[in-house]
Scaffold this motif. Structure first.
Motif, mmCIF file in Angstrom:
data_model
loop_
_atom_site.group_PDB
_atom_site.id
_atom_site.type_symbol
_atom_site.label_atom_id
_atom_site.label_comp_id
_atom_site.label_asym_id
_atom_site.label_seq_id
_atom_site.Cartn_x
_atom_site.Cartn_y
_atom_site.Cartn_z
ATOM 1 N N GLY A 147 2.600 21.248 52.908
ATOM 2 C CA GLY A 147 1.197 21.405 52.586
ATOM 3 C C GLY A 147 0.943 22.468 51.538
ATOM 4 O O GLY A 147 1.701 23.438 51.420
ATOM 5 N N ASN A 148 -0.126 22.283 50.795
ATOM 6 C CA ASN A 148 -0.536 23.252 49.776
ATOM 7 C C ASN A 148 -1.525 24.233 50.401
ATOM 8 O O ASN A 148 -2.503 23.834 51.022
ATOM 9 C CB ASN A 148 -1.194 22.499 48.607
ATOM 10 N N ASN A 149 -1.267 25.538 50.264
ATOM 11 C CA ASN A 149 -2.148 26.548 50.851
ATOM 12 C C ASN A 149 -3.499 26.654 50.139
ATOM 13 O O ASN A 149 -4.480 27.100 50.715
ATOM 14 C CB ASN A 149 -1.469 27.923 50.851
ATOM 15 N N GLY A 150 -3.534 26.266 48.882
ATOM 16 C CA GLY A 150 -4.784 26.337 48.122
ATOM 17 C C GLY A 150 -5.500 25.001 48.109
ATOM 18 O O GLY A 150 -5.194 24.088 48.875
ATOM 19 N N LEU A 151 -6.490 24.880 47.233
ATOM 20 C CA LEU A 151 -7.209 23.614 47.088
ATOM 21 C C LEU A 151 -6.320 22.611 46.356
ATOM 22 O O LEU A 151 -5.593 22.980 45.426
ATOM 23 C CB LEU A 151 -8.501 23.823 46.309
ATOM 24 N N CYS A 152 -6.356 21.366 46.784
ATOM 25 C CA CYS A 152 -5.541 20.334 46.133
ATOM 26 C C CYS A 152 -6.197 18.971 46.339
ATOM 27 O O CYS A 152 -7.104 18.813 47.173
ATOM 28 C CB CYS A 152 -4.112 20.337 46.685
#
Length: 562
Positions: A147-152
């Motif tokens: 998973g990406n910790n930021g917005l994606c």
């Protein structure tokens, strides 16, 4: 409370103030028992903001016992006006925007109703974003992706999917909401018990877990002097510091890692510079690095607030949590079979559930501190359950638990954040906006407000909102119980030129009381010397508007009171 149920005596189908969605609910459709209402509150109260608020309190310096006592007291207090304001819903079968015509006027009610609706739209967006994060976690677990910790893009697609799920229940109407809450409640209680059991078993004991709350009270690092920093990394259940090294980031210049042998740092060159601290742990063949933590100077010259004042402040924040529902509870109690059902159902469902799930949030976050080696500082603790559940290695566990999280978020969102704004928007133009269209407007605004930005501001939004809505509740209760003695002319409430027309559709007494109540409640936000009024905004606004409305209505004897 009287069991009397009042019905319309005339046909108002041609009135521009009338629609099927805003008409009194007939007796044969009053199918919600006390258990349905209790289940509804379980479904609404079991949500991530409930989970988060207790954690915020611990992060603010409260003990877990103090947090639970404040939460319990606040929810007992807020249930009282909830029950009082729900009385008219049962007696007359009409929603909040229609009841409010008697106190604010047929047009004046649009002001508080739309404010309440916009607040719900904000919460709708936040809850939908959270539900989207759960879907995103399921996708990652099922595909083995990281998973990406930021917005994606993946998070926004998941947000859209959960938005569409909400729209399905909006379009199916209130009976589908009753069905959802009825079956979601036992599942949500079960998952709370399971989470507590997991935390205690993994940590080696119930008491060991709760001891960790002391760690979460402390800031990651403190700066008592300009050239001095005190580090507070987390320790495991044996008291050993989990991190091995730290480094400073001074004015965006990243310095070398230093062994963590002393919790005190002294350095003259950081005295006037923006300084962040970061921790690292080497574990066999992997490296764990914490997030960066900005170290700000302690306010040594300011006298810290007393413990009692902190209690009162947090109590106000907790009241703000359900300030919106206390206004629009008639939107739900209009479907109750009797006054007894709405009173018992609300007292069974709200205070106990809020305390239980706040405790779940406290307990499980504390357990995570010692159960997961990759949590080195308090600010990296998985304060919300979506982040916690995503940490489990088993894809099956992640998927099942996130499905439960989706159910919890959906049940809260539909009941708490759709019914009221849908009715409020419908009341703006009853002949053109039905419940479904009002729900669609709610859902669209929920996207426009960009909930991914609002997430970190929830608690401060709550206290501000409570200052805006406390006065509305004060006016409504003063009008219904003190001025009108629980008597509303139901037929007149649908008449354009009836007694609730007042002055061009606005009741001047209500408008003045609302303006003054809101002004007194929120002036402290802008004027530092009056900050205590703002910190007590719900109480301040409620009392001022209640008293002022009563006095103005009594003075204006020409106003016809039914």
């Amino acid at each position: 409370m009287s069991e009397e149920i009042v019905s319309l005596q005339q046909d108002h189908s041609n009135s521009p103030l009338y629609s099927e969605d805003l008409a009194p609910v007939p007796k044969h459709r009053r199918t919600w028992s006390k258990w349905h209402l209790a289940a509804l509150w379980v479904g609404m109260a079991v949500c991530i903001p409930t989970y988060l608020l207790a954690s915020y309190m611990i992060g603010g310096g409260m003990t877990w016992v103090e947090s639970l006592v404040i939460i319990g007291l606040a929810n007992i207090i807020i249930t009282i006006p909830m029950v009082l304001n729900g009385h008219a819903g049962v007696k007359y079968g009409i929603p909040f925007p229609v009841i409010g015509r008697s106190s604010f006027g047929i047009r004046g009610i649009h002001i508080p109703a739309v404010v309440r609706a916009l607040v719900a739209c904000g919460w709708f967006g936040i809850q939908t974003w959270i539900g989207g994060l759960a879907i995103y976690a399921i996708f990652n677990a099922a595909t083995g992706s990281i998973g990406n910790n930021g917005l994606c893009l993946g998070k926004f697609i998941s947000f859209g999917i959960f938005w569409l799920i909400n729209m399905y229940f909006i379009w199916k109407g209130t009976e589908s909401i009753k069905f959802l809450e009825q079956y979601a409640a036992p599942i949500l209680i079960l998952i709370g018990v399971i989470l507590i059991g997991w935390g205690a078993k993994q940590a080696g004991g119930f008491g060991i877990v709760l001891e960790q709350s002391e760690q979460l009270k402390n800031p990651v690092a403190q700066r008592p002097a300009e050239d001095k920093i005190i580090l507070n990394p987390l320790v495991d259940k044996n008291g050993k510091i989990k991190a091995d090294e730290y480094r400073l980031i001074v004015d965006d210049e990243t310095r070398a890692w230093i062994p963590l042998e002393n919790s005190e740092i002294r350095s003259v060159d950081i005295a006037t510079k923006d300084t962040k601290v970061q921790f690292r742990k080497r574990d066999k063949d992997r490296e764990i690095i914490s997030s960066e933590y900005l170290v700000t100077p302690d306010r040594l010259k300011e006298r810290p607030p007393s413990k009692l004042w902190q209690y009162i402040l947090w109590l106000t924040i907790m009241l703000g949590f359900w300030a919106t529902m206390s206004l629009s509870i008639a939107d739900i109690t209009r479907y109750a079979a009797s006054q007894k059902d709405q009173v018992v159902g609300q007292f069974i469902g709200l205070p106990g559930t809020m305390m239980l799930y706040s405790f779940v949030g406290i307990f499980v976050t504390c357990a995570a501190v010692i159960n997961f080696d990759d949590i080195l500082i308090a600010s990296d603790a998985p304060w919300d359950p979506v982040s916690l559940l995503a940490k489990f290695k088993s894809p099956t566990v992640v998927i099942i638990s996130q499905v439960f999280m989706i159910i919890a978020t959906l049940s809260t969102n539909i009941a708490a954040n759709v019914i009221a704004p849908a009715n409020a928007f419908s009341n703006l133009s009853p002949k053109h906006i039905n419940f479904q269209k009002g729900g669609l407007i709610t859902a669209i605004i929920g996207v426009i407000i960009c909930p991914w930005i609002l997430m970190d501001q929830i608690q401060w939004i709550l206290i501000f909102v409570s200052g805006l809505l406390g006065p509305v509740l004060g006016i409504m209760l003063a009008d219904y119980f003190v001025i009108r003695k629980k008597r509303i002319d139901l037929d007149e409430i649908y008449e354009v030129n009836g007694k609730y027309q007042y002055s061009n559709g606005f009741n001047p007494s209500a408008m003045v009381a609302l303006f003054v109540g809101v002004f007194v409640a929120v002036i402290g936000f802008f004027v530092k010397s009056l900050e205590p009024l703002y910190n007590l905004s719900w109480f301040t606004g409620f009392i001022v508007s209640f008293v002022l409305y009563y006095l103005l209505m009594k003075k204006n004897q020409h106003v016809t009171v039914s």
